[in-house]
Design an enzyme around this catalytic site. Structure first.
Site, short mmCIF file in Angstrom:
data_model
loop_
_atom_site.label_atom_id
_atom_site.label_comp_id
_atom_site.label_asym_id
_atom_site.label_seq_id
_atom_site.Cartn_x
_atom_site.Cartn_y
_atom_site.Cartn_z
CG ASP A 290 36.70 -23.16 1.57
OD1 ASP A 290 36.05 -24.17 1.28
OD2 ASP A 290 36.36 -22.00 1.25
CD GLU B 282 55.51 -20.86 14.05
OE1 GLU B 282 54.68 -20.84 14.98
OE2 GLU B 282 55.61 -19.95 13.22
C1 GLC Z 1 34.60 -24.72 -0.98
C2 GLC Z 1 33.67 -25.50 -0.09
C3 GLC Z 1 32.26 -25.11 -0.41
C4 GLC Z 1 32.08 -23.63 -0.13
C5 GLC Z 1 33.11 -22.81 -0.91
C6 GLC Z 1 33.17 -21.39 -0.41
O1 GLC Z 1 34.49 -25.09 -2.30
O2 GLC Z 1 33.91 -26.87 -0.22
O3 GLC Z 1 31.33 -25.86 0.32
O4 GLC Z 1 30.80 -23.23 -0.50
O5 GLC Z 1 34.40 -23.34 -0.81
O6 GLC Z 1 33.78 -21.31 0.83
#
Ligand code: GLC
Ligand code: MG
Length: 562
Positions: A224, A276
């Site tokens: 993310d 790993e």
């Molecule tokens: C990314 C995710 C989104 C989330 C953001 C913060 O963009 O796809 O849904 O709100 O990160 O984690």
């Protein structure tokens, strides 16, 4: 049909092509599941992990190779799991760690790879680490988040340490911590404090947690907002440079907050952690930046980093042959073998593609044909295969926190002028399995956490399964072709220079050759095919003569040559 080569755990990781082995993640179609809205097994209106397990046969039936699950870890769910309160446990409404293990095992039994979603940039402000960290300046977790002193203004009010902005465009990235009388960094929403990855204890704990899931058999991670993790340790300000980017205002050049040298190095260290383990574990980065920056994540001066990065251009590009053709050409240049580009039309943050295409299903089929036959790894979002559209939900009723934050500085009428509305609830409503009460998502009579889309009576998996001409069956047909063919899965791609409304390319591996032709225009177009043996394998009722193929407006076909 699942890919037979991926059917057994033994052969699951590699497909041999002569001497070259092509890892699964270079040829996969990945299906994104948003667990809260996929399948509710216990009738509480909230999707859950046993529900996902129950519906895995659908993924096999569509013909995808892997599943990516949005976060299901313990969380107060203020950003639906992108605010983690414990990376090692599962939110109770979704199930238990045993359910997560059962999910991994069931995927493998079915020949599917499984990818979890890791939010490494920040935690929830309710994570026990943050509760401890914010409580004083000298507790054991004091340095696990990014705390800094600011100044005071003429009225004696605290001012933030520097000019960094949040990635939600205008708000500042600093939040005041009353107890410590200090500021903490929150790159995304205010309740998502950034972890301090400059602290070796943080990296040690996080990589340990990553190893725990890898040991349990996870095949990879979607990372993310990975581009935001390593901010400048000296908190140097970004240069003020207001402008519009992708239709949204941006105030600065984020050189000290995004895509820093240290961030690329972190990608390489995480890759080493995955390496790993046996069996081609993969990292797929959600990263935003200039094309050169995205490339640098996968390889930096010969050093391998993330396996894949999302290329989001298709998510925003207009439906226009010239534009899409030049994007494909660019991706081919930027990710030559052994790298692969990625293609994506939808996710849980952006508009549904059919909505963007003005509801024209012919166009959705054209885009599906490209998605399933281009070189690289493609990602589908749940419901895309049946043509789910945005379900309008007023901004002030949003469950999604973003509209509420944005509403503080942007009136609704300005919001409505944006290229896309920022209420992500509209694309997160429950998956439509059937036309019955409960949509096959939950028990009849149960109120789901977000409303059902009005069209679930007609747009659903059950109805489309029995309709040979449905969008779902178009996806199934395309993916069955892809799985049966090394050329479509990992063959070279050659883009043709042709009619302005046409996108046409050849996929080739050894003697196997396919030509994909898509007509994105309003007139019927005849495209030359220089092979007497050409056979149309899929597509609308295509008129095929030995030397050319005639394509109706907004249609696509896959031809086998030779
Ligand atoms: C990314 C995710 C989104 C989330 C953001 C913060 O963009 O796809 O849904 O709100 O990160 O984690
Ligand atoms: Mg449930």
């Amino acid at each position: 049909m699942p890919n037979p080569a991926l059917d057994t755990p033994d052969s699951a990781s590699r497909e041999t092509a002569g001497m070259t082995s092509i890892p699964w993640w270079q040829q996969a179609v990945i299906y994104q599941v948003y667990p809260r809205s996929f399948m509710d097994s216990d009738g509480d209106g909230i999707g859950d992990l046993p529900g996902v397990i129950e519906r895995l046969p659908h993924l096999v039936d569509v013909g995808v190779d892997a599943v990516w699950l949005s976060p299901f870890f313990a969380s107060p769910q203020r950003d639906i799991g992108y605010d983690v309160a414990d990376y090692r446990s599962v939110a109770p409404e979704y199930g238990t760690v045993d359910d997560a293990q059962a999910l991994i095992d069931r995927c493998h039994d079915l020949g599917l790879k499984v990818v979890f979603d890791l939010v490494l940039n920040h935690t929830s402000d309710e994570h026990p680490w943050f509760t401890e960290s914010r409580s004083s300046r000298d507790n054991p977790k004091a340095d696990w988040y990014v705390w800094a002193d600011g100044g005071t203004n003429r009225l004696g009010r605290p001012t933030p340490p520097n000019n960094w902005r949040s990635e939600l465009v205008l708000p500042r990235a600093w939040q005041w911590g009353e107890e410590r009388q200090q500021w903490y960094l929150a790159t995304f929403l205010h309740f998502q404090p950034d972890l301090n990855w400059h602290n070796p204890e943080v990296e040690a704990e996080m990589t340990d947690m990553i190893r725990m899931w890898l040991e349990r058999g996870v095949d990879g991670f979607r990372l993310d907002i990975f581009h935001t993790i390593m901010h400048d340790a000296n908190l140097r300000p970004n240069r003020f440079r207001p402008r519009f980017r992708s239709g949204l205002p941006r105030l600065d050049d984020p050189v000290h907050t995004l895509n820093t040298d240290e961030n690329f190095a972190l990608g390489q260290r995480l890759r080493a952690v995955c390496d790993e383990f046996d069996g081609d574990r993969a990292l797929l980065g959600e990263v935003f930046g200039a094309p050169e920056e995205l490339q640098r994540y996968v390889e930096d001066e010969g050093r391998p980093g993330l396996n894949l990065v999302f290329l989001f251009d298709f998510l925003v590009a207009p439906y226009e042959a010239g534009r899409l053709r030049s994007l494909i050409a660019r991706f081919e240049r930027e990710y030559p073998a052994p790298h692969v580009p990625t293609y994506v039309l939808e996710n849980h943050d952006r508009e549904r593609s059919l909505t963007r295409l003005g509801g024209d299903e012919r166009k959705a089929r054209v885009m599906a044909a490209l998605l399933c036959t281009l070189r690289g790894t493609s990602v589908l979002y749940q419901g895309q295969e049946i043509g789910m559209t945005n379900h309008p939900i007023p901004l002030r009723e949003a469950n999604d926190p973003i509209p509420h934050v944005v509403a503080r500085w942007m009136p609704e009428w300005v919001h409505d002028c944006l290229p896309e509305r920022l209420n992500r609830d509209e694309v997160r409503v429950p998956m439509q399995w059937s036309g019955e009460a409960g949509a096959g998502f939950t028990d009849p009579g149960v109120t789901p956490w977000l409303p059902f889309h009005d069209d679930h009576g007609t747009v659903n998996v059950e109805a489309q399964t029995s309709d040979a001409d449905s969008l779902l069956n178009w996806y199934r047909e395309l993916l069955a072709l892809r799985h049966a063919s090394p050329a479509l899965r990992y063959g070279a791609l050659e883009l043709f220079d042709t009619d302005p409304d046409i996108i046409a390319y050849e996929r080739r591996h050894d003697d196997e050759r396919f030509v994909v032709v898509a007509n994105l225009g309003e007139r019927t177009v005849r495209h030359p095919v220089n092979d007497a043996q050409a056979a149309a394998l899929s597509g609308p009722r295509i008129e095929l003569r030995s030397s050319s193929v005639s394509l109706p407006p907004h249609s696509a076909t896959v031809l086998r040559l030779g």
